[in-house]
Scaffold this active site. Structure first.
Site, PDB file in Angstrom:
ATOM      1  N   HIS A 121       0.872  -1.329  -0.037  1.00 47.91           N
ATOM      2  CA  HIS A 121       0.046  -0.017  -0.100  1.00 47.91           C
ATOM      3  C   HIS A 121       0.867   1.321  -0.146  1.00 47.91           C
ATOM      4  CE1 HIS A 121       0.629   0.659   4.148  1.00 47.91           C
ATOM      5  NE2 HIS A 121       0.846  -0.654   4.334  1.00 47.91           N
ATOM      6  N   ASP A 122       0.417   2.261  -0.564  1.00 47.21           N
ATOM      7  CA  ASP A 122       0.833   3.673  -0.789  1.00 47.21           C
ATOM      8  C   ASP A 122       2.431   3.591  -1.434  1.00 47.21           C
ATOM      9  OD1 ASP A 122      -1.386   5.150   0.809  1.00 47.21           O
ATOM     10  OD2 ASP A 122      -0.576   3.638   1.956  1.00 47.21           O
ATOM     11  N   GLY A 139       5.054  -0.940   2.778  1.00 44.93           N
ATOM     12  CA  GLY A 139       4.069   0.018   2.583  1.00 44.93           C
ATOM     13  C   GLY A 139       4.854   1.369   2.457  1.00 44.93           C
TER      14      GLY A 139
END
Length: 262
Positions: A121-122, A139
């Site tokens: 994520h991200d 992440g």
């Protein structure tokens, strides 16, 4: 016209260009957009708020756009964006972002992503990168253009890797990597400049020499980090033919949040 296999399950709300190919048993969710010329192989799951650009090739058994592996995620509609002309090989897992960061995981253009790569994520990945098999990216990681991640390399969350860096096989990164640096090991250690990569990308002798000088100032001069920044600024002003690259290294040091591999 693209070909949609009869066994593929595509939500009626998904937006696929008419030229997109979809293989057998692939599942595509309602918030997915796929642009012209992209080929999705068999047994791929594409879900979440995912946008995929033109002329990508997604191979079998990948999971694209699944919920972030983050306990803070509470169902917010975060996103995954994939640019153009990327190759994404078997068993890759790309997750959407979180509202605690940019809310989007992004992959640029012309990247070669080998099998079993995890993009958490991200993460923000640039263009023209190469990820070898089993590269694992935690992440909030930022990876610049032309970076090469060798097999089984892994990156701690929130790390940054500058453009043109080369991360060796099985390297474990817990700190930031300035542009152009070649490194490997566990823990990671810097071993010079990614000269071969720069030659392949058309860097001139003057540009490469400027990058090598910048590397020596940062890694071989015995200077503190603040002293090295000042020395890089002076070298940038003294070497106009390589100034843009020396500046990239100097400015990266100002953004490094986890300290640099040094």
């Amino acid at each position: 016209m693209g070909t949609i296999h009869a066994t593929a399950v595509i939500d009626p709300k998904a937006q696929l260009d008419s030229s997109v190919d979809v293989g057998a048993y692939t599942v595509i969710g309602p918030h997915v957009q796929i642009d012209a010329g992209t080929v999705v192989g068999p047994h791929v799951v594409i879900e979440g708020h995912t946008t995929i650009g033109r002329d990508n090739k997604l191979f079998q058994f990948s999971s694209i756009g699944a919920a972030p592996q983050d306990k803070k995620w509470a169902g917010e509609p975060t996103r995954l964006t994939i640019g153009d002309r990327n190759t994404i090989r078997e068993f890759c897992t790309f997750n959407t972002g979180t509202v605690q960061d940019k809310g989007v995981t992004s992959l640029g253009n012309d990247n070669w992503i080998s099998a079993y790569v995890h993009l958490a994520h991200d993460c923000q990945v640039g263009s023209n990168t190469i990820f070898s098999n089993n590269a694992q990216i935690a992440g909030h990681v930022e990876i610049g253009d032309w970076v090469i991640m060798s097999g089984f390399a892994n990156v701690h969350q929130f790390c940054k890797i500058g453009a043109h860096a080369f991360v060796g096989m099985s390297t474990s990164l817990t700190q930031d990597v300035p542009p152009f640096v070649l490194l490997n090991g566990n823990p990671a250690q810097a071993h010079g400049v990614n000269i071969e990569g720069l030659k392949r990308r058309g860097f001139t002798r003057e540009e490469i020499n400027g990058v090598r000088t910048a590397y020596k100032l940062l890694y071989r001069s015995g200077l503190t980090l603040e002293e090295a920044k000042a020395a890089l600024l002076a070298e940038e002003q003294a070497t106009p033919g390589a100034a843009v690259h020396i500046r990239a290294m100097r400015e990266f040091l100002d953004t490094a949040s986890r300290g640099i591999v040094r």
